[in-house]
Design an enzyme around this catalytic site. Sequence first.
Site, PDB file in Angstrom:
ATOM      1  N   LYS A  10       0.826  -1.208   0.000  1.00  0.00           N
ATOM      2  CA  LYS A  10       0.000   0.000   0.000  1.00  0.00           C
ATOM      3  C   LYS A  10       0.868   1.269   0.000  1.00  0.00           C
ATOM      4  O   LYS A  10       2.065   1.207   0.288  1.00  0.00           O
ATOM      5  CB  LYS A  10      -0.944  -0.058   1.207  1.00  0.00           C
ATOM      6  CG  LYS A  10      -1.932  -1.245   1.141  1.00  0.00           C
ATOM      7  CD  LYS A  10      -2.880  -1.248   2.341  1.00  0.00           C
ATOM      8  CE  LYS A  10      -3.913  -2.349   2.247  1.00  0.00           C
ATOM      9  NZ  LYS A  10      -4.841  -2.351   3.417  1.00  0.00           N
ATOM     10  N   TYR A  50     -12.439  -2.155  -3.387  1.00  0.00           N
ATOM     11  CA  TYR A  50     -12.914  -2.273  -2.007  1.00  0.00           C
ATOM     12  C   TYR A  50     -14.431  -2.128  -1.909  1.00  0.00           C
ATOM     13  O   TYR A  50     -14.951  -1.767  -0.849  1.00  0.00           O
ATOM     14  CB  TYR A  50     -12.218  -1.242  -1.120  1.00  0.00           C
ATOM     15  CG  TYR A  50     -10.839  -1.681  -0.636  1.00  0.00           C
ATOM     16  CD1 TYR A  50     -10.677  -2.853   0.122  1.00  0.00           C
ATOM     17  CD2 TYR A  50      -9.703  -0.934  -0.909  1.00  0.00           C
ATOM     18  CE1 TYR A  50      -9.432  -3.260   0.575  1.00  0.00           C
ATOM     19  CE2 TYR A  50      -8.438  -1.333  -0.451  1.00  0.00           C
ATOM     20  CZ  TYR A  50      -8.319  -2.495   0.290  1.00  0.00           C
ATOM     21  OH  TYR A  50      -7.089  -2.893   0.751  1.00  0.00           O
ATOM     22  N   PHE A  58     -15.388   3.780   7.291  1.00  0.00           N
ATOM     23  CA  PHE A  58     -14.016   4.123   6.895  1.00  0.00           C
ATOM     24  C   PHE A  58     -13.797   4.108   5.380  1.00  0.00           C
ATOM     25  O   PHE A  58     -12.682   4.344   4.903  1.00  0.00           O
ATOM     26  CB  PHE A  58     -13.012   3.184   7.582  1.00  0.00           C
ATOM     27  CG  PHE A  58     -13.212   1.709   7.282  1.00  0.00           C
ATOM     28  CD1 PHE A  58     -12.746   1.139   6.116  1.00  0.00           C
ATOM     29  CD2 PHE A  58     -13.869   0.891   8.200  1.00  0.00           C
ATOM     30  CE1 PHE A  58     -12.924  -0.218   5.848  1.00  0.00           C
ATOM     31  CE2 PHE A  58     -14.061  -0.465   7.945  1.00  0.00           C
ATOM     32  CZ  PHE A  58     -13.584  -1.019   6.755  1.00  0.00           C
ATOM     33  N   ARG A  86      -1.839 -14.659   4.522  1.00  0.00           N
ATOM     34  CA  ARG A  86      -2.542 -13.950   5.602  1.00  0.00           C
ATOM     35  C   ARG A  86      -1.763 -14.105   6.918  1.00  0.00           C
ATOM     36  O   ARG A  86      -1.690 -13.173   7.719  1.00  0.00           O
ATOM     37  CB  ARG A  86      -3.981 -14.460   5.764  1.00  0.00           C
ATOM     38  CG  ARG A  86      -4.926 -14.150   4.610  1.00  0.00           C
ATOM     39  CD  ARG A  86      -5.282 -12.688   4.445  1.00  0.00           C
ATOM     40  NE  ARG A  86      -5.882 -12.055   5.581  1.00  0.00           N
ATOM     41  CZ  ARG A  86      -6.631 -10.943   5.513  1.00  0.00           C
ATOM     42  NH1 ARG A  86      -6.897 -10.378   4.335  1.00  0.00           N
ATOM     43  NH2 ARG A  86      -7.118 -10.395   6.590  1.00  0.00           N
ATOM     44  N   THR A  92      -5.316  -7.329  10.670  1.00  0.00           N
ATOM     45  CA  THR A  92      -5.632  -6.029  10.069  1.00  0.00           C
ATOM     46  C   THR A  92      -5.123  -4.891  10.951  1.00  0.00           C
ATOM     47  O   THR A  92      -4.553  -3.912  10.456  1.00  0.00           O
ATOM     48  CB  THR A  92      -7.165  -5.904   9.893  1.00  0.00           C
ATOM     49  OG1 THR A  92      -7.642  -7.044   9.190  1.00  0.00           O
ATOM     50  CG2 THR A  92      -7.525  -4.643   9.134  1.00  0.00           C
ATOM     51  N   ASN A 113      -2.195   0.218   6.926  1.00  0.00           N
ATOM     52  CA  ASN A 113      -1.600  -1.015   7.449  1.00  0.00           C
ATOM     53  C   ASN A 113      -0.703  -1.770   6.470  1.00  0.00           C
ATOM     54  O   ASN A 113      -0.610  -2.988   6.503  1.00  0.00           O
ATOM     55  CB  ASN A 113      -2.698  -1.916   8.025  1.00  0.00           C
ATOM     56  CG  ASN A 113      -3.725  -2.291   6.983  1.00  0.00           C
ATOM     57  OD1 ASN A 113      -3.589  -1.939   5.822  1.00  0.00           O
ATOM     58  ND2 ASN A 113      -4.740  -3.033   7.390  1.00  0.00           N
ATOM     59  N   HIS A 116      -1.944  -5.486   1.553  1.00  0.00           N
ATOM     60  CA  HIS A 116      -3.195  -6.227   1.331  1.00  0.00           C
ATOM     61  C   HIS A 116      -2.862  -7.680   1.016  1.00  0.00           C
ATOM     62  O   HIS A 116      -1.860  -7.971   0.369  1.00  0.00           O
ATOM     63  CB  HIS A 116      -3.954  -5.625   0.139  1.00  0.00           C
ATOM     64  CG  HIS A 116      -5.082  -6.502  -0.343  1.00  0.00           C
ATOM     65  ND1 HIS A 116      -6.313  -6.513   0.253  1.00  0.00           N
ATOM     66  CD2 HIS A 116      -5.134  -7.429  -1.342  1.00  0.00           C
ATOM     67  CE1 HIS A 116      -7.093  -7.397  -0.366  1.00  0.00           C
ATOM     68  NE2 HIS A 116      -6.400  -7.962  -1.337  1.00  0.00           N
ATOM     69  N   GLU A 127      -9.274 -10.765  -7.754  1.00  0.00           N
ATOM     70  CA  GLU A 127      -8.350  -9.643  -7.577  1.00  0.00           C
ATOM     71  C   GLU A 127      -7.189  -9.706  -8.572  1.00  0.00           C
ATOM     72  O   GLU A 127      -6.770  -8.679  -9.116  1.00  0.00           O
ATOM     73  CB  GLU A 127      -7.843  -9.622  -6.133  1.00  0.00           C
ATOM     74  CG  GLU A 127      -8.968  -9.268  -5.148  1.00  0.00           C
ATOM     75  CD  GLU A 127      -8.575  -9.409  -3.680  1.00  0.00           C
ATOM     76  OE1 GLU A 127      -7.412  -9.790  -3.375  1.00  0.00           O
ATOM     77  OE2 GLU A 127      -9.429  -9.129  -2.822  1.00  0.00           O
TER      78      GLU A 127
HETATM   79  N1  UDP Z   1      -9.721  -0.621   7.392  1.00  0.00           N
HETATM   80  C1  UDP Z   1      -9.848   0.579   8.102  1.00  0.00           C
HETATM   81  N2  UDP Z   1     -10.512   0.570   9.300  1.00  0.00           N
HETATM   82  C2  UDP Z   1     -11.070  -0.554   9.823  1.00  0.00           C
HETATM   83  C3  UDP Z   1     -10.951  -1.769   9.110  1.00  0.00           C
HETATM   84  C4  UDP Z   1     -10.268  -1.765   7.898  1.00  0.00           C
HETATM   85  O1  UDP Z   1      -9.367   1.607   7.648  1.00  0.00           O
HETATM   86  O2  UDP Z   1     -11.658  -0.501  10.905  1.00  0.00           O
HETATM   87  C5  UDP Z   1      -8.990  -0.626   6.106  1.00  0.00           C
HETATM   88  C6  UDP Z   1      -7.600  -1.265   6.234  1.00  0.00           C
HETATM   89  O3  UDP Z   1      -6.710  -0.592   5.331  1.00  0.00           O
HETATM   90  C7  UDP Z   1      -7.878  -2.695   5.790  1.00  0.00           C
HETATM   91  C8  UDP Z   1      -8.887  -2.463   4.667  1.00  0.00           C
HETATM   92  O4  UDP Z   1      -9.717  -1.405   5.155  1.00  0.00           O
HETATM   93  O5  UDP Z   1      -6.707  -3.358   5.357  1.00  0.00           O
HETATM   94  C9  UDP Z   1      -9.749  -3.655   4.319  1.00  0.00           C
HETATM   95  O6  UDP Z   1     -10.366  -4.165   5.502  1.00  0.00           O
HETATM   96  P1  UDP Z   1     -10.443  -5.712   5.797  1.00  0.00           P
HETATM   97  O7  UDP Z   1     -11.359  -5.899   6.947  1.00  0.00           O
HETATM   98  O8  UDP Z   1     -10.762  -6.453   4.523  1.00  0.00           O
HETATM   99  O9  UDP Z   1      -8.963  -6.060   6.310  1.00  0.00           O
HETATM  100  P2  UDP Z   1      -7.771  -6.899   5.623  1.00  0.00           P
HETATM  101  O10 UDP Z   1      -8.407  -7.999   4.814  1.00  0.00           O
HETATM  102  O11 UDP Z   1      -6.980  -5.925   4.782  1.00  0.00           O
HETATM  103  O12 UDP Z   1      -6.973  -7.427   6.777  1.00  0.00           O
HETATM  104 MG    MG Z   2      -9.916  -7.973   3.415  1.00  0.00          MG
END
Ligand code: UDP
Ligand code: MG
Length: 139
Positions: A10, A50, A58, A86, A92, A113, A116, A127
Amino acid sequence: MSNITFTILKPDSIRNGNTGAILDKIVKSGFKIKAMKFTKMTDEKASSFYSIHSERPFFKDLVGYMTSGPIVAAILEKENAVNDFRELIGSTNPEEAKEGTIRNMFAKSISENAIHGSDSDENAKIECEFHFSPDEIFN
Ligand code: UDP
Ligand code: MG
């Protein structure tokens, strides 16, 4: 089970100079790079990528963050790729990410974070096809 996953380094990872260190960790963890590009997502592309989160509070900030600078997108191959990747990236929320995971090492917050990783074989395929055409993928 598929052996393919999709990742994005990212914009914060690129901005903070962590591109090389993160790619090194990915390759040393046994993932083979099948496709990779340095690019920048448009608002439209990030919103579509997304779209599952479009109703979340968010979402607007997430799209702003993901379009705030260039990214590295890649297709990775390994046995059990989705689950192993993962594990490698961690939770996350970096505060909950295990020691030694990419988010533990390089992420600053739950929103910014670092990286991805696809969450299922089905989404990995979607994807990969969203970001790469067949002639950009190699064996
Ligand atoms: N995100 C955020 N706030 C939250 C949860 C997620 O800004 O409370 C953002 C963060 O960048 C995250 C992305 O949205 O990586 C996608 O969320 P997801 O729950 O799919 O998490 P991931 O699969 O990336 O762990
Ligand atoms: Mg996700």
